[in-house]
Structures are given as C-alpha cells and as structure tokens.
Design a protein around this motif. Structure first.
Motif, mmCIF file in Angstrom:
data_model
loop_
_atom_site.group_PDB
_atom_site.id
_atom_site.type_symbol
_atom_site.label_atom_id
_atom_site.label_comp_id
_atom_site.label_asym_id
_atom_site.label_seq_id
_atom_site.Cartn_x
_atom_site.Cartn_y
_atom_site.Cartn_z
ATOM 1 N N SER A 233 -26.551 13.448 -10.177
ATOM 2 C CA SER A 233 -27.131 12.595 -11.222
ATOM 3 C C SER A 233 -27.671 13.371 -12.555
ATOM 4 C CB SER A 233 -27.066 10.940 -11.182
ATOM 5 O OG SER A 233 -28.846 11.352 -11.197
ATOM 6 N N ARG A 234 -27.937 14.383 -12.035
ATOM 7 C CA ARG A 234 -28.309 15.247 -12.963
ATOM 8 C C ARG A 234 -26.661 16.309 -14.011
ATOM 9 N NH1 ARG A 234 -33.712 18.211 -10.089
ATOM 10 N NH2 ARG A 234 -34.454 16.175 -10.075
ATOM 11 N N PRO A 235 -27.392 16.631 -15.470
ATOM 12 C CA PRO A 235 -25.909 17.070 -15.479
ATOM 13 C C PRO A 235 -26.026 18.794 -15.501
ATOM 14 C CG PRO A 235 -27.444 15.951 -17.524
ATOM 15 C CD PRO A 235 -27.930 16.078 -16.226
ATOM 16 N N GLU B 120 -20.553 7.674 -9.103
ATOM 17 C CA GLU B 120 -20.375 8.283 -8.051
ATOM 18 C C GLU B 120 -21.626 7.006 -7.093
ATOM 19 O OE1 GLU B 120 -19.943 12.222 -5.574
ATOM 20 O OE2 GLU B 120 -19.601 12.640 -7.896
ATOM 21 N N ALA B 121 -23.177 7.784 -7.998
ATOM 22 C CA ALA B 121 -24.285 8.000 -6.915
ATOM 23 C C ALA B 121 -24.688 5.375 -6.946
ATOM 24 C CB ALA B 121 -25.026 8.269 -8.300
ATOM 25 N N ARG B 122 -24.227 5.337 -8.377
ATOM 26 C CA ARG B 122 -23.980 3.845 -8.032
ATOM 27 C C ARG B 122 -23.392 3.020 -7.125
ATOM 28 N NH1 ARG B 122 -24.253 4.186 -13.250
ATOM 29 N NH2 ARG B 122 -21.498 3.744 -13.818
ATOM 30 N N ALA C 96 -22.993 1.002 -1.264
ATOM 31 C CA ALA C 96 -22.465 1.522 0.315
ATOM 32 C C ALA C 96 -23.976 1.525 1.129
ATOM 33 C CB ALA C 96 -21.479 2.963 0.424
ATOM 34 N N GLN C 97 -24.939 2.765 0.171
ATOM 35 C CA GLN C 97 -25.757 2.944 1.542
ATOM 36 C C GLN C 97 -26.903 1.377 2.013
ATOM 37 O OE1 GLN C 97 -26.553 5.541 2.811
ATOM 38 N NE2 GLN C 97 -28.559 5.333 3.419
ATOM 39 N N SER C 98 -27.129 0.593 0.628
ATOM 40 C CA SER C 98 -27.271 -0.425 1.353
ATOM 41 C C SER C 98 -27.019 -1.126 2.117
ATOM 42 C CB SER C 98 -27.801 -1.539 -0.479
ATOM 43 O OG SER C 98 -26.172 -1.549 -0.748
#
Length: 194
Positions: free
Chosen positions: A40-42, A73-75, A80-82
């Motif tokens: 998530s970092r630029p 993408e991270a969200r 899905a990971q949860s």
C-alpha cells in the motif's frame, strides 16, 4: 495390533501436520500483514533515475495502462484473508479467486494463491490445493512464499497418496531453499516417507 500402531502413527502424523499448519498460518498472517503494508506504500521515484525518451514515430500509441489501486487491492485481499482466518474456507476460496481474477499480477497475487491452496486443504480438496500451489510456483517462483508453498504442496501430495511426487517436491524444496524453515520441516516429512 499392527493396524492399531499404524492408525496411531497416522493420527500422530496428522496431528503434527495440523500443528505445523497452525504455526504456518500464524506466521503467514503476520507476513501477509507486512506485505499488505508494503504493497500500500507509494513507490518513490529516484531523482537519479535515467529517463529515456522513445520517439513517438517509432511506437504506435497505446492507451495508458489502468493504474492499480493498491489500497483497493489491499482491502480486497484483507477481506478474503479474514475469511481464511475465520475458517470459512469455501467463502475464502471464492473471495480469493475473485481477487486473483481482478489482480492477477498484483503485489498480493502470490499470497492469494497460497491462501487459496490453504483453504482448499481446509476443505479436504487436496487436488485443487495442489493446483493453486503449483500455479504459485510457476507464476511467482521468486516469491517469499515459495518454500512454504512447496512444503504445503508436498503435504497435499501425501494426502492424495502421491508419495513419489511428494518426495520429489520435498527434495526440490530442500535443494532450492535449504536455509528455510520449510526445508527443515520438509526434511522431517521426507524422513517419514522413506
């Protein structure tokens, strides 16, 4: 008596595999969190970067690529990971497959493939798990997930009574990633297959 010993040995091996999977799940949850943060970092451009200009007459204009929203993408990955963390493996497989369709080459695609395989194992669908693990190894061979993926693939192969394939996978794991914790576990599993 011999059958009881064999059944006891299989139960013990299953218990050990279950414990190892739990440890792996905990380690990977931490790793996934770190990777998600990094994704998530630029990306900063280096001021010293050399920029080459290609003459527009040499190339046909192409539409600009659609930028990937790393936060989205991270969200999506975290959602899905949860499901995986909650043990909702069927829903997790669906969510992870949708994620992979949307972000096939995203920063978290290798992780999504790993957890798709893991979720299939949770559903006792070892063949589908094997397919996910093999796809990760083919598409993302340099992924930090590769050693653990090879170990998980070998375990799925053992569950499918593909002992020769499991041996070969473990030998490849030990040869390619000899310093990894997965290789250490792989050596122990290999010893039980001989």
């Amino acid at each position: 008596v011999e059958q009881a010993d064999r059944d006891g040995g299989q139960e013990e091996q299953a218990h050990k595999l279950e414990n190892a999977d739990k440890r792996s799940r905990d380690l990977f949850a931490d790793l996934d969190g770190r990777i998600k943060e990094l994704a998530s970092r630029p990306v900063a451009q280096s001021p010293d970067a050399v920029r080459l200009q290609v003459s527009q007459s040499l190339v046909t204009p192409a539409p600009p690529p659609t930028p990937i929203d790393s936060e989205a993408e991270a969200r999506a990955y975290e959602a899905a990971q949860s499901l995986v963390k909650g043990g909702k493996y069927k829903e997790a497989v669906t969510a992870l497959q949708a994620f992979l369709k949307q972000y096939p080459n995203g920063a978290l695609a290798a992780n999504a493939l790993y957890w798709t395989g893991f979720s299939h194992v949770g559903l006792s669908d070892f063949k589908s798990a094997s397919v996910s693990y093999q796809r990760l190894l083919k598409d993302f061979p340099a992924s930090p997930k590769a050693p653990d993926t090879m170990l998980s693939l070998a375990r799925a192969q053992v569950q499918m009574n593909e002992t020769d394939l499991a041996r070969a996978t473990l030998e490849q794991l030990i040869a390619k990633h000899s310093q990894s914790k997965a290789a250490e576990s792989g050596k122990k599993l290999l010893a039980t297959l001989k």
